[in-house]
Write a protein that holds these residues in place. Structure first.
Motif: not given
Lengths: 351, 545
Positions: A34-44, A145-163
């Motif tokens: 789940c870790h996505l460095q660019a968004a500091d997304h982790k711990g899932v 196929k989703c593993v509910l890691c939340g990386r796409c959520v972080a990528a959309c909200n915190d990296v590209q900030v498209n919410n």
């Protein structure tokens, strides 16, 4: 003195680093999902758990600060067993058959399952088929196929900030059935940048245009610079049989740090468009006919020379291109200045 | 970018994209950043969302970035100078100016101050339509920031007074000492992948590679020695001037590489008429564009994925382009075609690769001298990079402006070239949509991407559409003094009452059939952003869908 014992070796670390960061600095790999460095997304996902002496349970390396004097084991049998159990749960809670998956060969779950020797996991009894979202021309979302890691959520909200992929706040009971906490896209906000696809560690999010075009190991990746706006994003062209089949962002480099927009990621079909010009054309009696290079260039050179001889160099002009390379722009202005003999050279920077 | 060169001594972006994350305050003016530079916009948005930056958006349209803004100033199109003067008026009045910076690093401040004195927030409200209180709020926010960045693009430059707009922004940043440090400066965002490089390489009528003036005898002597050919001492014609010269018969032969001026240039009827009058037109492109269709000879070129070379991005970063696939048929890379043509013309060029050309560029262009293909394999470099051990320059004007002292320019408000009147009562402004690029020769052929915005839509305020009794999706006729088009209406609050917006990408509803070719006197940029139009309902069934 900031140091800890990692797998029996003494290592130093910077204050504020997590166990994961300290380990990676010293070349010790702890798996993450789940870790996505660019968004500091982790711990899932807890795949990165490690054994810390004195702790009453395994701790996630991504979210646990490194501490002075810690004794950490990243691959103890307890840790390996835990990771294996987590992987079995993930496999049982989805539709993970690599034979039918576009991400085969480029899937973190597949790689971890192989590494940890997970075998023959049956689908969880009562697994409810999840939706497949095929609503847009660019992105396919198969939540089975989703593993509910939340990386796409972080990528959309915190990296590209498209919410456009809402955070899964709230209680599961309050969510609509089946979709539940699945990262469902809001197409009123989505701009199809594909950052979520690039962040997906499995085959749940896919570039639709690339489906069936090539298995991951059949492609060559060529790094280049995006042909659209002036940002100059660094991108990989995935090539098979002289065809660009997919484009992804080059991670961790400037100027774009792996990000692309809809044009950069999905706007490559023009390269192989059937109406590309393939031969020089000469207009005769109002219509074009095909010509060879020698004839075409001979005609161009002689006509420009005639005009120059008859009306002087100032009767000629050249327009160079903000789309061409530096090398080509350099040659174009040199041709106009030394061949035509005029400074009538410009391009559409103004437009 | 002529304005910045006058004020600062260099026309390029002063700072770098990644610094946008760390600014305390960002002004985005005349730039629909999320649409025209989507990835760059992510740095702005991250600054706001994750690092607490305050964003000031200055735009007549409700652009998507307004969602992230602390303040949105919605000026009447073409009134940017008055608005910027108003901001400076307040900054000076409230003692927020960086007097030490001004004294040490700038000149001509007093002249500028005198002009700005006349722009009280109340007067500026009258000119721009922006409430005086909002002007004061924005001035305080920008004026008090420790590090603040200004970003702008064509919304600033595509006006008859575009150069003055840019100088005004330079004034504002100098007034507050926002130069030469991380996350500061005045930053023009380039719209095309290699506009920066085309300029750097001397694709301009007044300068040779590296912005070295053609009228400078020493410069010419250097290039005459390098190229072993005599050079003309006169400044050449800009694209827009050359079109006029073609129309009246002074220009007889034109060679166009990779451009589609029939769709992209202002007043397209004028451009077509000019090209038709030519004795000989050569177009080199990857598709038979609207412009190529008018040519006497068309030369097939390779696209970016089919060749090696370099592009220079908007922040002066020189980056590699690498060949991934072969060009179709007999198509060749532009550099190969140009070299072959030069040799047919008897110039004796011996370039065997883009790298060989780049080696000559290093000699011709001092700011590129330290950049090599080898270095670009392992590092990323921004010019100026004068020597092989120079690390490149992410921030310009550190300690000193390129021209020595920063030049304050006293600038009065000027009205746009064409104002609305009874016959043409609405203001047209033009721009881009996310899913298309320029004249759609590329995006129009991309499945999925093109599907997201396949047809032109004119944005119109609900008050206007209600008055005219037109509904969303309905075709209307839009006319200006130059021409008329038919286009679908999109009813949206994005534009204010009395203003309509048409993207310029679509040949079948070409916004540039309407725009005016009135030019900024210095930069020669047409006023794409303001012209007067009338919109008429046209009851024609069958055209819908």
């Amino acid at each position: 003195m900031n140091s800890l014992t990692l797998n029996g070796k003494n290592i130093s670390f910077e204050p504020g680093q997590t166990i994961l960061e300290a380990a990676r600095t010293h070349g010790v790999d702890i798996p993450t999902l789940c870790h996505l460095q660019a968004a500091d997304h982790k711990g899932v996902c807890r795949i990165c758990v490690v054994e810390v002496q004195g702790a009453d349970r395994l701790l996630p390396a991504c979210a646990t600060p490194a501490g002075d004097g810690m004794v950490v084991d990243t691959h103890s049998s307890k840790v390996v067993q835990e990771r294996k159990m987590l992987l079995e749960l993930l496999v049982a809670n989805g539709d993970h058959n690599c034979l039918f998956c576009e991400a085969n060969g480029d899937c973190k779950l597949q790689a971890l399952v192989y590494e940890y020797g997970v075998k023959n996991v049956a689908r969880r009894a009562g697994y409810e088929q999840r939706p497949i979202d095929d609503a847009t021309p660019m992105i396919l979302r198969d939540f089975n196929k989703c593993v509910l890691c939340g990386r796409c959520v972080a990528a959309c909200n915190d990296v590209q900030v498209n919410n456009a992929i809402p955070y899964p706040f709230g209680r599961r009971e309050d969510k609509p059935p089946v979709t539940g906490w699945l990262p469902v896209a809001d197409y009123d906000r989505c701009v199809h940048c594909g950052e979520c696809v690039q962040a997906c560690p499995v085959g749940a999010l896919l570039e639709k245009k690339a489906l069936g075009k090539a298995m991951t190991w059949q492609t060559q990746k060529v790094r280049t610079t995006c042909p659209y706006c002036g940002v100059g994003c660094q991108m990989w062209l995935h090539v098979k049989d002289n065809q660009v089949v997919k484009v992804t962002g080059v991670e961790d480099v400037l100027p774009n740090r792996g990000r692309l927009c809809v044009k950069g990621r999905f706007g490559y079909d023009f390269v192989h468009a059937p109406d590309r010009l393939t031969t020089p054309l000469i207009k005769e009696n109002g219509a074009f006919r095909e010509a060879g290079w020698d004839e075409a260039l001979g005609l161009v050179a002689s006509r420009f020379s005639e005009i120059k001889a008859a009306h002087g160099p100032q009767s000629l002009a050249g327009f160079t291109s903000a789309r061409a390379t530096n090398e080509e722009n350099y040659l174009m202005q040199k041709l106009v200045r030394t061949g035509f003999g005029t400074n009538n050279i410009d391009h559409c920077a103004r437009l | 970018m002529a304005g910045l060169a006058v004020s600062l001594g260099s026309g390029a972006m002063t700072n770098s994209i990644a610094e946008m994350e760390d600014a305390e305050v960002l002004i985005v003016i005349g730039s629909n950043t999320t649409i025209a530079h989507p990835v760059l916009a992510t740095f702005v948005k991250q600054g706001v969302v994750r690092k607490g930056a305050q964003l000031i958006v200055i735009d007549p349209r409700r652009i998507p970035l307004v969602d992230q803004s602390a303040i949105w100033l919605r000026q009447r199109p073409g009134t940017d100078i008055a608005l910027i003067n108003g901001l400076m008026h307040t900054i000076i009045k409230e003692n927020l100016a960086d007097t030490a910076f001004i004294a040490e690093r700038c000149e001509n401040f007093e002249e500028m101050r005198k002009v700005v004195e006349g722009y009280s927030p109340e007067r500026v409200e009258e000119i721009t339509g922006v409430p005086a209180g909002e002007i004061v709020k924005a001035a305080r926010l920008y004026g008090q920031a420790g590090k603040a960045m200004i970003l702008y693009t064509m919304g600033i430059t595509q006006h008859t007074h575009g150069t003055d707009n840019v100088k005004s922004l330079a004034n504002l940043a100098m007034l507050t000492g926002n130069f030469g440090r991380p996350s500061t400066g005045v930053n023009p965002l380039r719209g095309q992948n290699n506009v920066q490089g085309a300029c750097d390489m001397g694709g301009l009528p007044n300068v040779l590679p590296g912005y070295q003036p053609v009228i400078d005898e020493t410069v010419r002597a250097k290039f005459e020695a390098l190229w072993k050919a005599p050079l003309d001492a006169r400044v050449g014609m800009t694209l827009t001037d050359a079109m006029t010269a073609a129309a009246d018969g002074r220009i007889k032969g034109v060679f166009i590489m990779g451009e589609n001026p029939v769709v992209s240039d202002a007043d397209s009827h004028h451009v077509m008429a000019a090209l038709k009058k030519l004795d000989f037109l050569v177009v080199q492109d990857i598709f038979l564009t609207e412009t190529a269709a008018m040519a006497d000879v068309v030369l097939p070129a390779a696209c970016f994925a089919e060749k090696d070379g370099t592009f220079s991005n908007t922040e002066r970063r020189v980056q590699r382009v690498r060949k991934a696939v072969n060009p179709p048929g007999q198509a060749l890379a532009d550099w190969q075609i140009l070299t072959a043509l030069a040799n047919v013309m008897g110039l004796d060029w011996k370039y065997e690769s883009p790298q060989a050309i780049f080696e000559e560029i290093r000699v011709a262009t001092p700011s590129y001298a330290g950049i090599t293909y080898e270095r670009l394999e392992k590092e990323t470099l921004q010019w100026p990079c004068p020597t092989a051990d120079h690390p490149g320059t992410p921030i310009l004007h550190v300690g000193r402006f390129s021209r020595g002292k920063g030049l304050f320019a006293p600038i009065e408000h000027q009205e746009p070239f064409e104002l609305t009147d009874e016959a043409y009562p609405m203001t047209l402004t033009t721009g881009r949509v996310l899913y298309q690029y320029h004249t759609r020769t590329m995006t129009g052929r991309c499945a999925g991407v093109n599907d997201m915005a396949p047809v032109a839509k004119m944005e119109m305020n609900p008050a206007d559409s209600a008055r005219m009794q037109v509904v969303d999706g309905e075709f209307v006729q839009v006319s200006s003094r130059r021409g008329h088009i038919e286009v679908r209406v999109e009813v949206t609050e994005s534009v204010r009452e009395g203003v309509v917006f048409i993207p310029f990408h679509y040949a079948e509803a070409s916004a540039n059939a309407l725009t005016v070719a009135a030019l900024d006197p210095v930069a020669k940029i047409p006023e794409y952003k303001v012209c007067a139009v009338k919109v008429e309902k046209r009851p024609q069934p069958g055209l819908h869908g």
